[in-house]
Design a protein around this motif. Structure first.
Motif, PDB file in Angstrom:
ATOM      1  N   VAL A  53       0.801  -1.205   0.195  1.00 15.22           N
ATOM      2  CA  VAL A  53       0.142   0.058  -0.082  1.00 15.22           C
ATOM      3  C   VAL A  53       0.972   1.213   0.022  1.00 15.22           C
ATOM      4  O   VAL A  53       1.268   1.693   1.020  1.00 15.22           O
ATOM      5  N   PRO A  54       1.211   1.638  -1.383  1.00 16.44           N
ATOM      6  CA  PRO A  54       2.206   2.796  -1.307  1.00 16.44           C
ATOM      7  C   PRO A  54       1.549   3.920  -0.493  1.00 16.44           C
ATOM      8  O   PRO A  54       0.508   4.484  -0.476  1.00 16.44           O
ATOM      9  N   GLY A  55       2.595   5.087   0.097  1.00 13.47           N
ATOM     10  CA  GLY A  55       2.370   5.988   1.033  1.00 13.47           C
ATOM     11  C   GLY A  55       1.483   5.689   2.304  1.00 13.47           C
ATOM     12  O   GLY A  55       1.358   6.755   3.113  1.00 13.47           O
ATOM     13  N   PHE A  56       1.136   4.378   2.728  1.00 11.87           N
ATOM     14  CA  PHE A  56       0.399   4.186   3.749  1.00 11.87           C
ATOM     15  C   PHE A  56       1.345   4.417   4.980  1.00 11.87           C
ATOM     16  O   PHE A  56       0.484   5.091   6.070  1.00 11.87           O
ATOM     17  N   ARG A  57       2.222   3.914   5.146  1.00 10.13           N
ATOM     18  CA  ARG A  57       2.945   4.175   6.554  1.00 10.13           C
ATOM     19  C   ARG A  57       3.509   5.737   6.591  1.00 10.13           C
ATOM     20  O   ARG A  57       3.200   6.095   7.693  1.00 10.13           O
ATOM     21  N   GLU A  58       3.677   6.451   5.768  1.00 13.80           N
ATOM     22  CA  GLU A  58       4.252   7.787   5.965  1.00 13.80           C
ATOM     23  C   GLU A  58       2.788   8.678   6.184  1.00 13.80           C
ATOM     24  O   GLU A  58       2.937   9.528   7.318  1.00 13.80           O
ATOM     25  N   CYS A  59       1.668   8.474   5.558  1.00 15.44           N
ATOM     26  CA  CYS A  59       0.378   9.109   6.107  1.00 15.44           C
ATOM     27  C   CYS A  59       0.035   8.843   7.245  1.00 15.44           C
ATOM     28  O   CYS A  59      -0.482   9.527   8.014  1.00 15.44           O
ATOM     29  N   VAL A  60      -0.161   7.517   7.701  1.00 14.23           N
ATOM     30  CA  VAL A  60      -0.544   7.193   8.877  1.00 14.23           C
ATOM     31  C   VAL A  60       0.245   7.454  10.127  1.00 14.23           C
ATOM     32  O   VAL A  60       0.067   8.186  11.182  1.00 14.23           O
ATOM     33  N   ASN A  61       1.634   7.490   9.998  1.00  9.38           N
ATOM     34  CA  ASN A  61       2.872   7.772  10.874  1.00  9.38           C
ATOM     35  C   ASN A  61       2.498   9.569  11.223  1.00  9.38           C
ATOM     36  O   ASN A  61       2.699   9.985  12.149  1.00  9.38           O
ATOM     37  N   ARG A  62       2.214  10.378   9.961  1.00 13.54           N
ATOM     38  CA  ARG A  62       1.956  11.640  10.108  1.00 13.54           C
ATOM     39  C   ARG A  62       0.844  11.838  11.105  1.00 13.54           C
ATOM     40  O   ARG A  62       0.819  12.674  11.944  1.00 13.54           O
ATOM     41  N   TRP A  63      -0.215  11.212  10.704  1.00 15.56           N
ATOM     42  CA  TRP A  63      -1.299  11.424  11.667  1.00 15.56           C
ATOM     43  C   TRP A  63      -0.993  11.059  13.118  1.00 15.56           C
ATOM     44  O   TRP A  63      -1.697  11.653  13.692  1.00 15.56           O
ATOM     45  N   PHE A  64      -0.482   9.947  13.220  1.00 17.16           N
ATOM     46  CA  PHE A  64      -0.076   9.683  14.550  1.00 17.16           C
ATOM     47  C   PHE A  64       0.646  10.704  15.332  1.00 17.16           C
ATOM     48  O   PHE A  64       0.434  11.141  16.513  1.00 17.16           O
ATOM     49  N   ASP A  65       1.477  11.289  14.693  1.00 16.79           N
ATOM     50  CA  ASP A  65       2.252  12.313  15.300  1.00 16.79           C
ATOM     51  C   ASP A  65       1.254  13.498  15.745  1.00 16.79           C
ATOM     52  O   ASP A  65       1.667  14.159  16.700  1.00 16.79           O
ATOM     53  N   GLU A  66       0.591  14.169  14.629  1.00 13.53           N
ATOM     54  CA  GLU A  66      -0.324  15.241  14.548  1.00 13.53           C
ATOM     55  C   GLU A  66      -1.224  14.851  15.967  1.00 13.53           C
ATOM     56  O   GLU A  66      -1.427  16.008  16.513  1.00 13.53           O
ATOM     57  N   ALA A  67      -2.008  13.929  15.735  1.00 14.23           N
ATOM     58  CA  ALA A  67      -2.859  13.340  17.122  1.00 14.23           C
ATOM     59  C   ALA A  67      -2.087  13.446  18.572  1.00 14.23           C
ATOM     60  O   ALA A  67      -2.694  13.962  19.421  1.00 14.23           O
ATOM     61  N   GLY A  68      -0.984  12.694  18.493  1.00 13.93           N
ATOM     62  CA  GLY A  68      -0.274  12.790  19.665  1.00 13.93           C
ATOM     63  C   GLY A  68      -0.059  14.058  20.241  1.00 13.93           C
ATOM     64  O   GLY A  68      -0.290  14.318  21.402  1.00 13.93           O
ATOM     65  N   ALA A  69       0.585  14.906  19.350  1.00  8.45           N
ATOM     66  CA  ALA A  69       0.695  16.217  19.762  1.00  8.45           C
ATOM     67  C   ALA A  69      -0.608  16.927  20.134  1.00  8.45           C
ATOM     68  O   ALA A  69      -0.425  17.699  21.333  1.00  8.45           O
ATOM     69  N   HIS A  74       5.892   7.870  28.470  1.00  7.32           N
ATOM     70  CA  HIS A  74       5.833   6.787  27.681  1.00  7.32           C
ATOM     71  C   HIS A  74       4.610   6.172  27.631  1.00  7.32           C
ATOM     72  O   HIS A  74       4.359   4.956  27.855  1.00  7.32           O
ATOM     73  N   SER A  75       3.596   6.920  27.062  1.00  8.79           N
ATOM     74  CA  SER A  75       2.308   6.518  27.129  1.00  8.79           C
ATOM     75  C   SER A  75       1.959   5.573  26.218  1.00  8.79           C
ATOM     76  O   SER A  75       2.565   5.453  25.020  1.00  8.79           O
ATOM     77  N   LEU A  76       1.160   4.609  26.506  1.00  6.03           N
ATOM     78  CA  LEU A  76       0.774   3.531  25.567  1.00  6.03           C
ATOM     79  C   LEU A  76      -0.415   4.005  24.717  1.00  6.03           C
ATOM     80  O   LEU A  76      -1.356   3.485  24.844  1.00  6.03           O
ATOM     81  N   ASP A  77       0.162   4.700  23.765  1.00  9.43           N
ATOM     82  CA  ASP A  77      -0.923   5.034  22.644  1.00  9.43           C
ATOM     83  C   ASP A  77      -0.972   4.339  21.558  1.00  9.43           C
ATOM     84  O   ASP A  77      -0.105   3.656  20.861  1.00  9.43           O
ATOM     85  N   VAL A  78      -2.271   4.374  21.065  1.00 14.12           N
ATOM     86  CA  VAL A  78      -2.590   3.428  19.887  1.00 14.12           C
ATOM     87  C   VAL A  78      -3.444   4.206  18.922  1.00 14.12           C
ATOM     88  O   VAL A  78      -4.166   5.140  19.210  1.00 14.12           O
ATOM     89  N   LEU A  79      -3.454   4.110  17.606  1.00 16.20           N
ATOM     90  CA  LEU A  79      -4.131   4.519  16.546  1.00 16.20           C
ATOM     91  C   LEU A  79      -4.924   3.593  15.876  1.00 16.20           C
ATOM     92  O   LEU A  79      -4.178   2.580  15.487  1.00 16.20           O
ATOM     93  N   ARG A  80      -6.179   3.439  15.933  1.00 17.26           N
ATOM     94  CA  ARG A  80      -7.010   2.414  15.309  1.00 17.26           C
ATOM     95  C   ARG A  80      -7.794   3.303  13.983  1.00 17.26           C
ATOM     96  O   ARG A  80      -8.610   4.078  14.201  1.00 17.26           O
ATOM     97  N   LEU A  81      -7.417   2.652  13.015  1.00 21.00           N
ATOM     98  CA  LEU A  81      -8.118   3.007  11.846  1.00 21.00           C
ATOM     99  C   LEU A  81      -9.408   2.135  11.621  1.00 21.00           C
ATOM    100  O   LEU A  81      -9.299   0.765  11.697  1.00 21.00           O
ATOM    101  N   ASN A  82     -10.677   2.613  11.360  1.00 23.32           N
ATOM    102  CA  ASN A  82     -12.065   1.540  11.385  1.00 23.32           C
ATOM    103  C   ASN A  82     -12.540   1.807  10.147  1.00 23.32           C
ATOM    104  O   ASN A  82     -12.643   3.044   9.388  1.00 23.32           O
ATOM    105  N   ASN A  83     -13.138   0.797   9.478  1.00 23.81           N
ATOM    106  CA  ASN A  83     -13.881   0.819   8.584  1.00 23.81           C
ATOM    107  C   ASN A  83     -15.241   0.000   8.551  1.00 23.81           C
ATOM    108  O   ASN A  83     -15.042  -1.098   9.072  1.00 23.81           O
ATOM    109  N   TYR A  84     -16.334   0.566   8.351  1.00 27.59           N
ATOM    110  CA  TYR A  84     -17.585  -0.027   8.464  1.00 27.59           C
ATOM    111  C   TYR A  84     -18.354  -0.129   7.164  1.00 27.59           C
ATOM    112  O   TYR A  84     -18.807   0.748   6.626  1.00 27.59           O
ATOM    113  N   TYR A 116      -7.385   7.994  17.843  1.00 31.99           N
ATOM    114  CA  TYR A 116      -6.151   7.916  18.690  1.00 31.99           C
ATOM    115  C   TYR A 116      -6.448   7.833  20.108  1.00 31.99           C
ATOM    116  O   TYR A 116      -7.067   8.717  20.676  1.00 31.99           O
ATOM    117  N   PHE A 117      -5.822   6.859  20.888  1.00 35.17           N
ATOM    118  CA  PHE A 117      -6.098   6.670  22.412  1.00 35.17           C
ATOM    119  C   PHE A 117      -4.650   6.983  22.981  1.00 35.17           C
ATOM    120  O   PHE A 117      -3.874   6.267  22.734  1.00 35.17           O
TER     121      PHE A 117
END
Length: 356
Positions: free
Chosen positions: A145-161, A187-197, A292-293
């Motif tokens: 899945v091209p670009g998946f890691r970069e886009c999801v990591n960016r959101w993880f960082d933005e949401a974490g901030a 050292h928070s136990l943070d998780v990003l969950r992508l959901n599809n319904y 983002y939890f």
């Protein structure tokens, strides 16, 4: 600062830009007061002025589409071993109500599918302790899945901030030292969950018991939710009614988790919610979200804040570590084992809410 409420039930909209852009002390105090009111009365908030660029949300949506559009067999290649909160979760694998110790009878498990990433040791290079590998697991990334890691990591960082800005506002709203939550989240136990319904046509018989995600409260400190403007998310009102919630354009939905409910001795509520995507022409209308939890340090001990317990009263909940609490919750929803880790008060709320 702006707070907006409309209609008999509504989720307040709060402009947090004074904390994001550096407002005056009076402006920040007004935001903190509005946050306290929203957390006391609703437990869900829509925040604007959060500073997350629109292109980050666009990239996230594109990544969600790219991954979930794959065939089920391809997605199942990214299922993690039991006990590892990473990777792909297939539809009908979970039952969120069990995280509260409540068995949902006479209906199938929740039909959403998901993909999780989380904080691994590389996210906390300055932490000199040992992080349990099972809880801070390396992420699983789809190879095709091209670009998946970069886009999801960016959101993880933005949401974490943004999550850390929210806890700074919480500290002011609760009259705590401004850095109170830092020691609980370094050292928070943070998780990003992508959901599809969505489900393929003919996969199930549609009926009134169909649940995208069962009634539950979130587990940790605070959740930040990006979601489509598609009906489905329902929040329990104080009168016991279920109410549809759509995010305002550009807003992030924020809700409190059970740990904050415990910390504040129920001054602030972790509000029950569920997902029931609409059925249009006999098919489930697709809905996407990303939660983002922000859950806190796995070894942090959570007990009632002194200012939240009246003199002479006992706290409503005993102390518990973040790790003990999260394990009980995940063991319920993922392993389908009814959670019995101090859930009596939470389970009572689910049972009182009913199903309609």
């Amino acid at each position: 600062m702006m707070i907006t409420m409309t209609a008999p039930f509504s989720v307040p909209i709060i402009d947090i830009s004074p904390y994001v852009l550096g407002g005056t002390s009076d402006e920040r105090a007004a935001v903190a007061r509005a946050m306290d009111e929203a957390c006391r009365t609703v437990g869900f908030i829509q925040v604007v002025g959060h500073g997350i660029p629109a292109e980050a949300a666009d990239g996230l949506a594109s990544a969600i589409d790219s991954f979930f559009s794959q065939a089920l067999a391809e997605k199942k290649a990214y299922v993690a071993p039991i006990g590892i909160n990473r990777g792909y979760t297939a539809p009908k694998s979970e039952q969120l109500s069990l995280s509260l110790g409540v068995e949902s009878a006479n209906r199938m498990n929740d039909f959403f599918e998901a993909f999780n990433i989380g904080a691994d040791p590389s996210y906390y290079p300055d932490y000199d302790g040992e992080l349990p590998s099972g809880d801070y697991s390396e992420n699983i990334w789809p190879a095709n899945v091209p670009g998946f890691r970069e886009c999801v990591n960016r959101w993880f960082d933005e949401a974490g901030a943004l999550a850390r800005i929210m806890t700074r506002i919480f500290a002011d709203a609760l009259s705590l030292p401004k850095d109170f939550f830092v020691g609980y989240t370094d050292h928070s136990l943070d998780v990003l969950r992508l959901n599809n319904y969505a489900l393929p046509p003919g996969d199930i018989t549609l009926d009134g018991e169909l649940i995208g995600m069962g009634e539950h409260t979130d587990f940790g400190i605070v959740t930040l939710l990006w979601a489509d403007r598609v009906r489905g998310l329902q929040v329990l009102g104080r009168d016991g009614s279920w109410n549809d919630v759509l995010p305002a354009p550009g807003a992030m939905l924020v809700n409190l988790g059970d740990l904050t409910n415990r910390w504040t001795n129920e001054r602030w509520k972790s509000t029950l919610h569920r997902v029931k995507p609409p059925i249009v022409n006999g098919a489930i209308e697709r809905r996407r979200s990303a939660a983002y939890f922000h859950d806190g340090n796995i070894d942090a001990v959570i007990s009632a804040l002194p200012g939240c317990v009246e003199p002479g009263d006992e706290p409503l909940y005993p102390p518990i570590t973040v790790g003990q609490h999260i394990f009980g919750k995940l063991n319920g929803s993922r392993n389908l084992v009814s959670n019995a880790v101090g859930t009596e008060r939470e389970a009572a709320r689910v049972k009182a809410a009913g199903s309609e």
